[in-house]
Design an enzyme around this catalytic site. Structure first.
Site, PDB file in Angstrom:
ATOM      1  N   SER A 102      46.282  44.623  41.447  1.00  0.00           N
ATOM      2  CA  SER A 102      45.411  43.599  42.024  1.00  0.00           C
ATOM      3  C   SER A 102      45.025  43.914  43.470  1.00  0.00           C
ATOM      4  O   SER A 102      44.395  44.913  43.751  1.00  0.00           O
ATOM      5  CB  SER A 102      46.084  42.236  41.903  1.00  0.00           C
ATOM      6  OG  SER A 102      45.211  41.194  42.224  1.00  0.00           O
ATOM      7  N   ASP A 243      41.105  44.296  41.450  1.00  0.00           N
ATOM      8  CA  ASP A 243      40.938  44.201  39.994  1.00  0.00           C
ATOM      9  C   ASP A 243      39.933  43.129  39.581  1.00  0.00           C
ATOM     10  O   ASP A 243      39.752  42.865  38.399  1.00  0.00           O
ATOM     11  CB  ASP A 243      42.286  43.966  39.302  1.00  0.00           C
ATOM     12  CG  ASP A 243      42.834  42.570  39.501  1.00  0.00           C
ATOM     13  OD1 ASP A 243      42.558  41.967  40.560  1.00  0.00           O
ATOM     14  OD2 ASP A 243      43.548  42.075  38.609  1.00  0.00           O
TER      15      ASP A 243
END
Length: 446
Positions: A102, A243
């Site tokens: 992420s 992401d």
């Protein structure tokens, strides 16, 4: 979740090369997940990743484990996390796997899973995968092993899905937008979505090299985006994380727009259009102004634990649509089964174009309360939150704030810290109260 050995709130994550983000563990995880996920008879799994260099290693290791369990793997290449969720559902796969950490730096990575419905795996399924991780790998017979292939048109499919949530009677023509993709998984998605809907764009963070993901850019570093918005006299700026499941924005005047601001815009628009369906889910960290806004308009509002997983759980339980975090994870179940930065941004643009107002104008009546946060390190053997002096000062501050603020004390999930947060109308008063509580917490920790 607290009893898990490997899974956190968002899959398995850590520093590359340190357990569990190692090739041998990834092989084992692939086998265990493949064994559990294919039990229904569906032996098809999609695998996507962000732009980290380590993604190649983990992708190959997962492939070996999945194939050994008799599962066929279809690779998507670099794709946003919400794209993997969508394509898993769209292709009727047993599961989707995302290799990503992420918003973390390039030297971290992680592995997370989506079910066949495009939502996070149920706790019971994760628990069964963990159980198998403690057993030796048992390959299926050679003739039953899985096959590997690639889905070449995955980006185009997802671009069309994103565009489909934007009303066909509207256009972004005439809007100037700066989009920052954090050198991450949206680098070849978000610019095309906005351009094809008619916007004039400037791109930053769209040249990934494997190690520059999230580096002083994206949703966690907004200075560069703000600078570009002001320099180009743009109408607004988008910043996605590595992401693509979170978004932050910048207005034409340079105002930072976080997840609370976005939820305010989406909830207000949904109520006007008769599409709200129940109430709104925030988190323990959602600004008090958001709660007060909804209370004043008799819109139900509940706070979940921090983490988009818990926001989604509350939404599903109550059959509500809209929720999210101030960090930029925004969920609207009308459009998607998980948080999606691009789609949240398109919903804000829809509100702007419907009302003919700028982003600054949409937010002119929403003023967040000042918030003070103080971290206090404590001895793990003590429990300062149970101390009488701490409880007494918290009650005193809560009485002083009345209905115009709140106090939150919570333990960090990753280190021995107690986070003291106070919100209220006056910044100096809020800071003073937070420091008073922190002082008592510190005294009770010794």
């Amino acid at each position: 979740m607290s009893q898990r050995k490997y899974f956190g709130t968002d899959g398995v994550r850590g520093r590359v090369g340190d357990f569990p983000i190692t090739p041998d563990f990834a092989v084992k995880l692939g086998w265990a997940a493949g064994t559990v996920l294919s039990a229904s008879g569906n032996q098809r799994v999609l695998v996507g990743k962000d732009t980290r260099l380590s993604g190649y290693m983990l992708e190959s290791a997962l492939e070996a484990g999945l194939l050994s369990a008799g599962v066929s793997v279809e690779f998507l290449g670099p794709m946003p996390t919400p794209a993997v969720a969508y394509l898993t559902r769209n292709f009727r796969a047993a599961a989707g796997i995302v290799i990503s950490a992420s918003h973390n730096p390039y030297y971290d990575n992680g592995i997370k899973f989506f079910s066949d419905s495009g939502s996070k795996l149920p706790d019971s399924v994760e628990a069964e995968i963990e159980r198998l991780l403690d057993e030796p790998i048992r390959c299926v017979p050679s003739e039953n092993m899985g096959r590997a292939s690639r889905i070449d048109d995955a980006p185009g499919r997802y671009i069309e899905f994103c565009k489909s949530v934007f009303p066909s009677d509207l256009s972004l023509k005439g809007l100037k937008i700066v989009v920052d993709c954090a050198h991450g998984a949206t680098y070849h998605i978000a610019p095309d979505v906005l351009t094809e809907l008619g916007a004039d764009i400037w791109e930053i963070g769209t040249e990934p090299n494997g190690v520059n993901i999230n580096e002083k850019c994206g949703a966690t570093h907004l200075d560069g985006l703000r600078e570009q918005v002001l320099a180009h006299k743009a109408d607004l700026g988008f910043a996605l994380d590595g992401d693509g499941d979170r978004i932050m924005m910048v207005t034409s005047s340079g105002r930072i727009v976080d997840g609370d601001d976005i939820i305010y815009i989406l909830a207000r628009a949904a109520q006007q259009d008769g599409l709200l369906q129940g109430g709104i889910v925030g988190t323990l960290m959602s600004n008090f102004a958001l709660e007060k806004f909804f209370t004043d308009r008799r819109i139900p509002f509940v706070r979940a634990k921090v983490g988009d997983r818990y926001v989604m759980e509350e939404l599903v339980k109550r059959d509500w649509r809209i929720g999210g975090e101030n960090s930029g994870h925004i969920i609207n179940r009308q459009f998607h089964s998980t948080g999606d930065g691009i789609i949240a941004g398109l919903q804000v643009l829809t509100a702007m174009q419907r009302e003919g107002r700028s982003l600054d104008e949409l937010l002119e009546n929403f003023v967040k309360f000042p918030q003070a946060l103080v971290n206090v390190r404590f001895n793990a053997s003590s429990d300062p939150l149970a101390a009488e002096n701490v409880r007494a000062v918290v009650q005193e501050v809560e009485r002083a704030l009345g209905n115009n603020g709140r106090v939150l004390l919570r333990k960090s999930g990753t280190e021995p810290l107690i986070r003291v947060m106070v919100e209220g109308k006056d910044a100096k008063t809020v800071r003073k109260f937070a420091e008073e509580i922190a002082s008592e917490v510190e005294a009770a920790s010794n």
